[in-house]
Every structure is written in structure tokens, then in C-alpha cells.
Design a protein around this motif. Structure first.
Motif, PDB file in Angstrom:
ATOM      1  N   VAL A  42       0.851  -1.199   0.000  1.00 30.18           N
ATOM      2  CA  VAL A  42       0.000   0.000   0.000  1.00 30.18           C
ATOM      3  C   VAL A  42       0.884   1.246   0.000  1.00 30.18           C
ATOM      4  O   VAL A  42       0.660   2.187  -0.770  1.00 30.18           O
ATOM      5  N   SER A  43       1.915   1.246   0.833  1.00 40.67           N
ATOM      6  CA  SER A  43       2.822   2.389   0.918  1.00 40.67           C
ATOM      7  C   SER A  43       3.557   2.617  -0.396  1.00 40.67           C
ATOM      8  O   SER A  43       3.731   3.766  -0.824  1.00 40.67           O
ATOM      9  N   LEU A  44       4.000   1.542  -1.027  1.00 39.95           N
ATOM     10  CA  LEU A  44       4.668   1.682  -2.325  1.00 39.95           C
ATOM     11  C   LEU A  44       3.730   2.250  -3.380  1.00 39.95           C
ATOM     12  O   LEU A  44       4.132   3.057  -4.210  1.00 39.95           O
ATOM     13  N   GLY A  45       2.472   1.831  -3.341  1.00 42.95           N
ATOM     14  CA  GLY A  45       1.492   2.377  -4.283  1.00 42.95           C
ATOM     15  C   GLY A  45       1.337   3.876  -4.123  1.00 42.95           C
ATOM     16  O   GLY A  45       1.230   4.615  -5.106  1.00 42.95           O
ATOM     17  N   ILE A  46       1.385   4.344  -2.878  1.00 45.12           N
ATOM     18  CA  ILE A  46       1.289   5.783  -2.622  1.00 45.12           C
ATOM     19  C   ILE A  46       2.560   6.480  -3.077  1.00 45.12           C
ATOM     20  O   ILE A  46       2.521   7.516  -3.752  1.00 45.12           O
ATOM     21  N   LEU A  47       3.718   5.923  -2.721  1.00 44.17           N
ATOM     22  CA  LEU A  47       5.004   6.503  -3.109  1.00 44.17           C
ATOM     23  C   LEU A  47       5.132   6.626  -4.620  1.00 44.17           C
ATOM     24  O   LEU A  47       5.582   7.649  -5.136  1.00 44.17           O
ATOM     25  N   LEU A  48       4.714   5.594  -5.325  1.00 39.85           N
ATOM     26  CA  LEU A  48       4.829   5.571  -6.781  1.00 39.85           C
ATOM     27  C   LEU A  48       3.711   6.335  -7.472  1.00 39.85           C
ATOM     28  O   LEU A  48       3.695   6.441  -8.692  1.00 39.85           O
ATOM     29  N   GLU A  49       2.756   6.842  -6.679  1.00 37.25           N
ATOM     30  CA  GLU A  49       1.600   7.577  -7.204  1.00 37.25           C
ATOM     31  C   GLU A  49       0.923   6.786  -8.320  1.00 37.25           C
ATOM     32  O   GLU A  49       0.636   7.297  -9.390  1.00 37.25           O
ATOM     33  N   THR A  50       0.697   5.512  -8.035  1.00 45.65           N
ATOM     34  CA  THR A  50       0.077   4.628  -9.013  1.00 45.65           C
ATOM     35  C   THR A  50      -1.388   5.020  -9.235  1.00 45.65           C
ATOM     36  O   THR A  50      -1.974   5.739  -8.432  1.00 45.65           O
ATOM     37  N   ASP A  51      -1.950   4.538 -10.311  1.00 46.29           N
ATOM     38  CA  ASP A  51      -3.319   4.931 -10.657  1.00 46.29           C
ATOM     39  C   ASP A  51      -4.349   4.267  -9.736  1.00 46.29           C
ATOM     40  O   ASP A  51      -4.060   3.306  -9.034  1.00 46.29           O
ATOM     41  N   ASP A  52      -5.548   4.803  -9.777  1.00 49.98           N
ATOM     42  CA  ASP A  52      -6.631   4.323  -8.907  1.00 49.98           C
ATOM     43  C   ASP A  52      -6.970   2.856  -9.134  1.00 49.98           C
ATOM     44  O   ASP A  52      -7.330   2.153  -8.194  1.00 49.98           O
ATOM     45  N   ASP A  53      -6.882   2.397 -10.381  1.00 51.52           N
ATOM     46  CA  ASP A  53      -7.230   0.999 -10.665  1.00 51.52           C
ATOM     47  C   ASP A  53      -6.321   0.037  -9.915  1.00 51.52           C
ATOM     48  O   ASP A  53      -6.788  -0.972  -9.383  1.00 51.52           O
ATOM     49  N   ILE A  54      -5.041   0.338  -9.863  1.00 61.31           N
ATOM     50  CA  ILE A  54      -4.096  -0.524  -9.147  1.00 61.31           C
ATOM     51  C   ILE A  54      -4.385  -0.493  -7.653  1.00 61.31           C
ATOM     52  O   ILE A  54      -4.441  -1.541  -6.994  1.00 61.31           O
ATOM     53  N   MET A  55      -4.597   0.700  -7.097  1.00 66.26           N
ATOM     54  CA  MET A  55      -4.890   0.806  -5.661  1.00 66.26           C
ATOM     55  C   MET A  55      -6.218   0.129  -5.335  1.00 66.26           C
ATOM     56  O   MET A  55      -6.374  -0.473  -4.286  1.00 66.26           O
ATOM     57  N   ARG A  56      -7.167   0.203  -6.262  1.00 66.50           N
ATOM     58  CA  ARG A  56      -8.467  -0.442  -6.034  1.00 66.50           C
ATOM     59  C   ARG A  56      -8.324  -1.964  -6.026  1.00 66.50           C
ATOM     60  O   ARG A  56      -9.006  -2.656  -5.274  1.00 66.50           O
ATOM     61  N   LYS A  57      -7.387  -2.499  -6.829  1.00 61.48           N
ATOM     62  CA  LYS A  57      -7.140  -3.951  -6.809  1.00 61.48           C
ATOM     63  C   LYS A  57      -6.628  -4.379  -5.438  1.00 61.48           C
ATOM     64  O   LYS A  57      -7.004  -5.432  -4.930  1.00 61.48           O
ATOM     65  N   ILE A  58      -5.772  -3.559  -4.846  1.00 63.32           N
ATOM     66  CA  ILE A  58      -5.266  -3.861  -3.505  1.00 63.32           C
ATOM     67  C   ILE A  58      -6.413  -3.823  -2.503  1.00 63.32           C
ATOM     68  O   ILE A  58      -6.562  -4.711  -1.666  1.00 63.32           O
ATOM     69  N   ALA A  59      -7.255  -2.798  -2.593  1.00 66.58           N
ATOM     70  CA  ALA A  59      -8.397  -2.667  -1.681  1.00 66.58           C
ATOM     71  C   ALA A  59      -9.369  -3.832  -1.861  1.00 66.58           C
ATOM     72  O   ALA A  59      -9.893  -4.361  -0.877  1.00 66.58           O
ATOM     73  N   ASP A  60      -9.597  -4.236  -3.111  1.00 62.60           N
ATOM     74  CA  ASP A  60     -10.499  -5.367  -3.378  1.00 62.60           C
ATOM     75  C   ASP A  60      -9.958  -6.651  -2.762  1.00 62.60           C
ATOM     76  O   ASP A  60     -10.714  -7.451  -2.206  1.00 62.60           O
ATOM     77  N   ALA A  61      -8.657  -6.853  -2.870  1.00 58.33           N
ATOM     78  CA  ALA A  61      -8.047  -8.052  -2.285  1.00 58.33           C
ATOM     79  C   ALA A  61      -8.166  -8.015  -0.766  1.00 58.33           C
ATOM     80  O   ALA A  61      -8.416  -9.037  -0.134  1.00 58.33           O
ATOM     81  N   MET A  62      -8.026  -6.833  -0.176  1.00 56.02           N
ATOM     82  CA  MET A  62      -8.203  -6.703   1.277  1.00 56.02           C
ATOM     83  C   MET A  62      -9.624  -7.090   1.668  1.00 56.02           C
ATOM     84  O   MET A  62      -9.844  -7.792   2.651  1.00 56.02           O
ATOM     85  N   TYR A  63     -10.590  -6.623   0.902  1.00 54.15           N
ATOM     86  CA  TYR A  63     -11.987  -6.948   1.171  1.00 54.15           C
ATOM     87  C   TYR A  63     -12.228  -8.452   1.033  1.00 54.15           C
ATOM     88  O   TYR A  63     -12.881  -9.072   1.867  1.00 54.15           O
TER      89      TYR A  63
END
Length: 102
Positions: free
Chosen positions: A52-73
């Protein structure tokens, strides 16, 4: 590998393809029949926090961050710190403390 490249001073842009591949592999890992959360990143809080922290650092797009959130769910992971970090990216999870995906 991403941490090593970052520590060596590689440009942030060169890390993004590796991060995206890691998230895609993560996404695929919990879809296979033989998946075991105890033997994956989902059994390792520090690894999850790191991605999650790397996704923020790399300023990745919402779709990638949403995949992480979906996996958490999917794994019913409910953590206030990770929820806070995802909400800073305008991504929310559908865990116990959150009402909807933004």
C-alpha cells in the motif's frame, strides 16, 4: 526487488512496471484453487502495509490501488491504518468500518 531498486536510486518511473506486475500477481494469487492466506502476503501485515505504501510513493493509478483494496476486502482484512492510507488515495474498502467504495 522494488525496495532494492529504490535504495539504489533508480528513478521512480522505472519502478512502476515492477509494482504493477506485483499487484497483478497478487490479484491472481487469491483466485487460484490452492490459495492459502497463511502462506501469502495476506498472512503478513508488514508486506501488505508495504505494498500500500509503495502504491502511494509511486503515485500509481486508482485501478491498481483499487485492486489492492479489493483483495483486502476479499480476505476480510480490516485495519485502520491501511484503510486510512487507501482513503488518502480516495480509495475506500468495504470492511467493517467503511461503508462504500469511492
Amino acid at each position: 526487488m522494488i525496495s532494492a531498486m529504490y535504495s539504489l536510486g533508480e528513478k521512480i518511473d522505472s519502478l512502476l512496471p515492477h509494482f504493477k506486475k506485483a499487484v497483478i500477481n497478487l490479484d491472481n494469487s487469491y483466485l487460484c484453487e490452492e490459495f492459502s492466506p497463511a502462506h501469502s502476503m495476506w498472512g503478513n501485515y508488514e508486506a501488505l502495509l508495504k505494498i500500500v505504501s509503495l502504491g502511494i510513493l509511486l503515485e500509481t493509478d486508482d485501478d491498481i490501488m483499487r485492486k489492492i483494496a479489493d483483495a483486502m476486502y476479499y480476505h476480510n482484512m480490516d485495519d485502520a491504518l491501511i484503510d486510512f492510507l487507501l482513503s488518502a488515495c480516495n480509495i475506500a474498502t468495504l470492511n467493517k468500518g467503511t461503508q462504500a467504495i469511492v
